[in-house]
Write a protein that holds these residues in place. Structure first.
Motif, PDB file in Angstrom:
ATOM      1  N   LYS A 131       3.268  10.191   9.954  1.00 60.82           N
ATOM      2  CA  LYS A 131       2.288   9.150  10.369  1.00 60.82           C
ATOM      3  C   LYS A 131       2.702   8.899  11.888  1.00 60.82           C
ATOM      4  N   GLU A 146      10.478  12.216   1.880  1.00 60.80           N
ATOM      5  CA  GLU A 146       9.805  10.804   2.252  1.00 60.80           C
ATOM      6  C   GLU A 146       9.911  10.618   3.775  1.00 60.80           C
ATOM      7  N   GLU A 177       7.024  12.690   5.459  1.00 64.76           N
ATOM      8  CA  GLU A 177       6.017  11.907   5.623  1.00 64.76           C
ATOM      9  C   GLU A 177       5.797  10.904   6.422  1.00 64.76           C
ATOM     10  N   GLU A 190       0.150  20.963   7.392  1.00 63.24           N
ATOM     11  CA  GLU A 190      -0.133  19.706   8.038  1.00 63.24           C
ATOM     12  C   GLU A 190      -0.015  19.356   9.463  1.00 63.24           C
TER      13      GLU A 190
END
Length: 297
Positions: free
Chosen positions: A90, A83, A86, A122
């Motif tokens: 951003k 969490e 992520e 990523e």
């Protein structure tokens, strides 16, 4: 001679370190985003940390005549809190576009979990999209298998291997990277990782092409003078000053120059003016400020 340390965590170091580094000939550093020694628990702590890298620490280095750049990334040790990770992902695109950010990193593996797989991939995609170099952290445990896995992910990502610097290499893992187009990083450390004599032996055996050394100095037992100490060991072993300059100055800058935000012409000793402030704060803390004439005029 002048030196460049492309991997050092100066937020963990003291002003004495900056003074000693400058006296030893270090004129520029890159500070990769790192972890704090304990897990961050909130996204805001990443915001403050990233702001410090591009703000206060950039300023603090300048107060000792050292140019400071950084790389931005989610450290593999913190990739397993999904969490939070992520949320960091951003944030990263915005920070990666700052002027003194010259790459994405340090990223890679710690325990080689599926979560680390995900966020390594990523971040490689992020680097590709922004055309930024990547600094890869190879794991401290199971290093050979970790390096092999890292190289597989790099290949699968499709990123240009010329844009990748694989760090913390040693006698077992350097040959693996030599089979790729990636650049080759080596952290010179007291007691662990690489030593100056071992590094000299690798340079003698494998040559100087794409070879880079750094101190990786942080809040642990480490030495921010390992780049100039390696340079001295190279000279004593018979390398020329031009060869030493290639490994300890030109190679790291030329790698990160692929960002378009740093170059050989740009990096030099800068004039010290400790009357300057950052958010109304000075490094002198009430002491007599040092003010120098610009050595480049």
């Amino acid at each position: 001679m002048q030196y460049f340390d492309p991997h050092i965590h100066m937020l963990s170091r003291t002003t004495d370190d900056y003074q000693n580094m400058a006296a030893a000939g270090i004129v520029g550093v890159i500070e990769p985003a790192f972890w704090l020694g304990q897990p961050r628990t909130q996204l805001g702590s990443f915001v403050d940390y990233f702001d410090t890298l591009i703000g206060w620490e950039h300023f603090r280095a300048s107060q000792f005549g050292i140019m400071h750049f950084c790389t931005m990334g989610l450290n593999p040790k913190e990739a397993n809190d999904v969490e939070l990770a992520e949320g960091v992902m951003k944030l990263l695109p915005r920070y990666c576009q700052k002027d003194n950010v010259v790459g994405v990193g340090e990223i890679g593996y710690d325990d080689m979990t599926p979560e680390e797989d995900r966020f390594l991939s990523e971040q490689l995609e992020l680097a590709k999209s922004l055309n930024l170099p990547v600094l890869i952290h190879t794991p401290h445990r199971d290093k050979v298998n970790g390096t092999k896995r890292t190289l597989d992910v790099i290949k699968e990502s499709g990123i240009n291997e010329e844009m990748v610097l694989v760090d913390h290499l040693n006698e077992q893992t350097l040959p693996l990277v030599l089979e790729t187009g990636c650049w080759r990083g080596h952290s010179i450390y007291p007691n662990t990782k690489m030593s100056e004599p071992r590094m000299v032996a690798l340079l003698q055996q494998y040559g100087l092409d794409k070879m880079i050394v750094n101190s990786a100095a942080d809040w642990g037992i480490s030495d921010p003078l390992k780049v100039p100490k390696t340079a001295q060991a190279m000279l004593e072993s018979g390398f020329s000053e031009a060869e030493v300059e290639l490994v300890t100055f030109k190679n790291p800058i030329n790698f990160f120059a692929q960002s378009g935000r740093i170059s050989l012409d740009m990096v030099r000793k800068t004039a010290i003016d400790q009357t300057k402030t950052f958010n109304d704060n000075r490094v002198t803390r009430g002491q007599e400020p040092v003010v120098e004439q610009d050595p480049n005029k």
